[in-house]
Enzyme design. Structure first.
Site, PDB file in Angstrom:
ATOM      1  N   ARG A  40       8.440  -3.120   1.475  1.00 35.29           N
ATOM      2  CA  ARG A  40       8.299  -1.664   1.334  1.00 35.29           C
ATOM      3  C   ARG A  40       8.964  -0.945   2.513  1.00 35.29           C
ATOM      4  O   ARG A  40       8.444   0.036   3.032  1.00 35.29           O
ATOM      5  CB  ARG A  40       6.831  -1.239   1.248  1.00 35.29           C
TER       6      ARG A  40
ATOM      7  N   SER B 174       0.357   2.484  -5.174  1.00 31.80           N
ATOM      8  CA  SER B 174      -0.345   1.944  -4.003  1.00 31.80           C
ATOM      9  C   SER B 174      -0.285   2.966  -2.881  1.00 31.80           C
ATOM     10  O   SER B 174       0.799   3.354  -2.465  1.00 31.80           O
ATOM     11  CB  SER B 174       0.328   0.676  -3.493  1.00 31.80           C
TER      12      SER B 174
ATOM     13  N   GLU C 267       1.327   3.522   2.511  1.00 29.11           N
ATOM     14  CA  GLU C 267       2.620   3.123   1.982  1.00 29.11           C
ATOM     15  C   GLU C 267       3.366   4.385   1.547  1.00 29.11           C
ATOM     16  O   GLU C 267       4.589   4.425   1.549  1.00 29.11           O
ATOM     17  CB  GLU C 267       2.389   2.200   0.784  1.00 29.11           C
TER      18      GLU C 267
HETATM   19  N1  EPU Z   1      -7.530  -7.030  -5.326  1.00 29.81           N
HETATM   20  C1  EPU Z   1      -8.879  -6.808  -5.287  1.00 29.81           C
HETATM   21  N2  EPU Z   1      -9.345  -5.559  -5.627  1.00 29.81           N
HETATM   22  C2  EPU Z   1      -8.532  -4.564  -6.011  1.00 29.81           C
HETATM   23  C3  EPU Z   1      -7.141  -4.791  -6.052  1.00 29.81           C
HETATM   24  C4  EPU Z   1      -6.659  -6.024  -5.697  1.00 29.81           C
HETATM   25  O1  EPU Z   1      -9.657  -7.684  -4.953  1.00 29.81           O
HETATM   26  O2  EPU Z   1      -9.043  -3.480  -6.291  1.00 29.81           O
HETATM   27  C5  EPU Z   1      -6.989  -8.360  -4.937  1.00 29.81           C
HETATM   28  C6  EPU Z   1      -7.147  -9.429  -5.992  1.00 29.81           C
HETATM   29  O3  EPU Z   1      -7.447 -10.622  -5.305  1.00 29.81           O
HETATM   30  C7  EPU Z   1      -5.772  -9.579  -6.582  1.00 29.81           C
HETATM   31  C8  EPU Z   1      -4.900  -9.277  -5.377  1.00 29.81           C
HETATM   32  O4  EPU Z   1      -5.630  -8.293  -4.656  1.00 29.81           O
HETATM   33  O5  EPU Z   1      -5.571 -10.839  -7.088  1.00 29.81           O
HETATM   34  C9  EPU Z   1      -3.537  -8.741  -5.720  1.00 29.81           C
HETATM   35  O6  EPU Z   1      -3.688  -7.613  -6.577  1.00 29.81           O
HETATM   36  P1  EPU Z   1      -2.460  -7.036  -7.436  1.00 29.81           P
HETATM   37  O7  EPU Z   1      -1.824  -8.135  -8.183  1.00 29.81           O
HETATM   38  O8  EPU Z   1      -2.930  -5.856  -8.180  1.00 29.81           O
HETATM   39  O9  EPU Z   1      -1.419  -6.640  -6.311  1.00 29.81           O
HETATM   40  P2  EPU Z   1      -1.562  -5.792  -4.976  1.00 29.81           P
HETATM   41  O10 EPU Z   1      -1.236  -6.683  -3.828  1.00 29.81           O
HETATM   42  O11 EPU Z   1      -2.868  -5.097  -4.942  1.00 29.81           O
HETATM   43  C10 EPU Z   1       0.967  -5.153  -4.943  1.00 29.81           C
HETATM   44  C11 EPU Z   1       1.835  -3.925  -4.835  1.00 29.81           C
HETATM   45  C12 EPU Z   1       1.888  -3.181  -6.164  1.00 29.81           C
HETATM   46  C13 EPU Z   1       2.456  -4.130  -7.205  1.00 29.81           C
HETATM   47  C14 EPU Z   1       1.560  -5.375  -7.272  1.00 29.81           C
HETATM   48  C15 EPU Z   1       2.119  -6.425  -8.184  1.00 29.81           C
HETATM   49  C16 EPU Z   1       1.708  -3.203  -2.542  1.00 29.81           C
HETATM   50  C17 EPU Z   1       1.231  -2.165  -1.588  1.00 29.81           C
HETATM   51  N3  EPU Z   1       1.355  -3.039  -3.795  1.00 29.81           N
HETATM   52  O12 EPU Z   1      -0.375  -4.731  -5.175  1.00 29.81           O
HETATM   53  O13 EPU Z   1       2.813  -2.101  -6.001  1.00 29.81           O
HETATM   54  O14 EPU Z   1       2.525  -3.517  -8.474  1.00 29.81           O
HETATM   55  O15 EPU Z   1       1.466  -5.988  -5.951  1.00 29.81           O
HETATM   56  O16 EPU Z   1       3.250  -7.015  -7.595  1.00 29.81           O
HETATM   57  O17 EPU Z   1       2.396  -4.141  -2.128  1.00 29.81           O
HETATM   58  C18 EPU Z   1       3.089   0.214  -5.540  1.00 29.81           C
HETATM   59  O18 EPU Z   1       3.764  -0.135  -4.576  1.00 29.81           O
HETATM   60  O19 EPU Z   1       2.877   1.427  -5.798  1.00 29.81           O
HETATM   61  C19 EPU Z   1       2.480  -0.816  -6.371  1.00 29.81           C
HETATM   62  C20 EPU Z   1       1.674  -0.515  -7.389  1.00 29.81           C
END
Ligand code: EPU
Length: 336
Positions: free
Chosen positions: A161, A236, A332
């Site tokens: 990012r 995010s 972010e």
């Molecule tokens: N999780 C939780 N609670 C929550 C959300 C997430 O426990 O409310 C944990 C879970 O363990 C889950 C893990 O976080 O397995 C990962 O969650 P998710 O796959 O939703 O991904 P993220 O790391 O929360 C990132 C990006 C998203 C992107 C997703 C998928 C960032 C800041 N965000 O989210 O990007 O869509 O991965 O690749 O890196 C964005 O940048 O606007 C965005 C939505």
């Protein structure tokens, strides 16, 4: 050059927050940018789809809204196609264009809100892919002197990012177009992200094509992330923090189920969504704003919220995560 004075920005940010700019200028062609530079207007800020900003209050100076359009194939060989895209194109429309032509490389990035010009600035990424994997180059105009510049991949200094356009070149380069090198042959789709392989399995898709992966990504995003048309948000709100393996091990003793992803030698990335959920904030509502019920990384505006309310909630969430886990999470989104 048409300047809309004292312009309301509510319709131009996906949080749906009300704020005024000294002036708003729609940029349709590179010539418009040169006109702005020679007119000496300042300060200048650049707005794409408004899907990654928090407007804390009114904006001093002039906002340039990038509406430069156009998608064209500029080069091609047996395996690849080089596509130049106007920075004001809607990112998802570009992804759909590529899918309709069966060009690979963008399908995991389907449905990300925002414009093409914003994609390299924060090196958008989702479901195992970042835009840098197909990025070729970009054209920009230096707002300080009107010079046209071309940036190759190395010069952009892409990170998680992150890019040079968030640091020393912040607010200085008006991105005109971005070129991507997409695949037409010898391409393997990326289904490494757990949720994608689960969706494909549930649909009995064994040899997924570009369109299958895009459909899976769209389905996953729709199930987890709020649609900005229905509920104001900027995706995010926070970045996933990177911490040392040593710190992670200490945390794991206290919280055995804390997830992590490797982030280079001696480092891991921890999902901020998990930290925020564990801090008790998932789904909470404070006045007109809140933390989304399906994804704790996303702050939402229930309709009448203000930028100050969102910012106060963000500060509270950051302080509580720091307090509980000793981890500093940071926004972010761009805070104006
Ligand atoms: N999780 C939780 N609670 C929550 C959300 C997430 O426990 O409310 C944990 C879970 O363990 C889950 C893990 O976080 O397995 C990962 O969650 P998710 O796959 O939703 O991904 P993220 O790391 O929360 C990132 C990006 C998203 C992107 C997703 C998928 C960032 C800041 N965000 O989210 O990007 O869509 O991965 O690749 O890196 C964005 O940048 O606007 C965005 C939505």
């Amino acid at each position: 050059m048409h300047i809309q004075p004292n312009a309301e920005l509510k319709a131009y940010n996906t949080f749906g927050l009300s704020a005024r700019a000294g002036g708003l200028l729609k940029i349709l062609h590179t010539g418009d940018v040169h006109e702005v530079v020679s007119s000496g207007l300042h300060p200048l800020r650049i707005l794409g789809g408004g899907s990654n900003i928090l407007l804390k209050g009114d904006v001093e100076g002039y906002v340039l809204k990038n509406e430069i359009k156009g998608i064209s194939i500029v080069d091609e060989n047996d395996n690849n196609v080089l596509v130049e895209v106007g920075a004001g194109e809607v990112w998802h429309q570009f992804v759909l264009w590529a899918i309709s032509k069966n060009l690979g490389g963008l399908e995991n990035l389907a449905l990300i809100p925002g414009t093409v010009g914003a994609a390299p600035i924060q090196n958008i990424g989702a479901y195992g892919v970042e835009q840098e994997s197909v990025f070729h180059s970009l054209k920009a105009i230096d707002l300080t002197d009107g010079n046209e510049m071309i940036f190759g991949k190395d010069q952009c200094r892409f990170g998680y990012r992150d890019s040079i356009f968030k640091h020393e070149l912040k607010n200085r380069c008006f991105i005109v177009s971005v070129s991507y090198l997409l695949y037409k042959k010898n391409y393997t789709v990326n289904t490494s992200y757990g949720a994608i392989s689960e969706v494909l399995k549930s649909k009995d898709v064994h040899n997924p094509g570009i369109d299958h992966v895009a459909d899976a990504v769209i389905e996953i995003r729709r199930s987890k992330l709020p649609d900005p048309e229905l509920i104001g948000n900027a995706g995010s709100f926070f970045k996933n923090p990177v911490i040392s393996v040593a710190q992670y091990k200490l945390l794991k003793e206290l919280h055995p189920d804390i997830p992590c992803y490797s982030a280079g030698e001696g480092l891991v990335k921890v999902p901020a969504g998990w930290l925020i959920e564990r801090a008790g904030y998932k789904g909470i509502q404070k006045g007109n704003v809140g933390v989304h019920k399906n994804q704790a990384l996303v702050l939402v505006n229930y309709g009448q919220g203000t930028g100050q309310e969102v910012w106060q909630l963000a500060l509270e969430v950051m302080a509580e995560v720091q307090n509980r886990f000793g981890i500093q999470i940071e926004p972010e989104v761009n805070v104006w």
